[in-house]
Design an enzyme around this catalytic site. Structure first.
Site, PDB file in Angstrom:
ATOM      1  N   ASP A  96      -6.917  -1.773  -4.568  1.00 48.90           N
ATOM      2  CA  ASP A  96      -7.973  -1.434  -3.614  1.00 48.90           C
ATOM      3  C   ASP A  96      -8.966  -0.460  -4.241  1.00 48.90           C
ATOM      4  OD1 ASP A  96      -6.611  -2.941  -1.678  1.00 48.90           O
ATOM      5  OD2 ASP A  96      -5.556  -1.194  -0.888  1.00 48.90           O
ATOM      6  N   ASP A 121       0.860  -1.184   0.000  1.00 50.25           N
ATOM      7  CA  ASP A 121       0.000   0.000   0.000  1.00 50.25           C
ATOM      8  C   ASP A 121       0.897   1.236   0.000  1.00 50.25           C
ATOM      9  OD1 ASP A 121      -2.430  -1.383   0.041  1.00 50.25           O
ATOM     10  OD2 ASP A 121      -2.485  -1.459   2.222  1.00 50.25           O
TER      11      ASP A 121
END
Length: 161
Positions: free
Chosen positions: A133, A115
């Protein structure tokens, strides 16, 4: 819809996700913050869990459980896609599957998801996320919107008959 629009969207999301993760891994040190705007940073974070880091402490067994769960969900989405006739719903399913596969690749390769997108405002930071995501959230949102629009259209049709 051209037959290749969904697969092209899928491939584009996978490519963008993997390239941006590669760049994040190459250019950022873990937890380093690179300020881009007053509300957006790049920061390298390893997510060993699922959304918001839930189940992050479940170790290697949890990793493979999440891999298996992602595969089961993807199979369900493929079956749904094969039966789905609405354009927006089909594109949404392709988007969700691409996001799931993008994060699945990370779990298999690294044991965690890369991330790096960090949005913040007034001292609050949204949990870091990535392109995969985003594809999942946009796809789910489109499915919800499509179902609401389709339901309203069915109601309108019934009012006229």
């Amino acid at each position: 819809m051209p037959r290749l629009a969904g697969p092209a969207l899928f491939a584009g999301i996978i490519a963008l996700d993997q390239v941006t993760k590669w760049l994040a891994l190459r250019e950022l040190e873990q937890f380093e913050r690179l300020s881009i705007t007053p509300f957006f940073n790049l920061v390298l974070v390893w997510n060993r869990g699922v959304s918001f880091g839930m189940f992050a402490g479940s170790g290697d067994a949890g990793r493979w459980l999440l891999v298996a769960l992602a595969l089961v969900i993807t199979i369900f989405l493929i079956v749904w896609l094969l039966r789905e006739t609405r354009l927006i719903a089909r594109l949404a399913l392709w988007s969700i599957m691409a996001g799931a596969l993008g994060n699945l690749v990370d779990r298999v390769r690294f044991g965690a998801v890369v991330d790096f997108l960090d949005f913040h405002a007034w001292g609050y930071h949204w949990p870091a996320f990535n392109v995969a995501d985003s594809a999942i959230v946009v796809g789910a949102g489109l499915l919800l919107l499509e179902s609401l629009v389709s339901r309203n259209n069915v109601r309108k049709d019934r009012e006229w008959t």
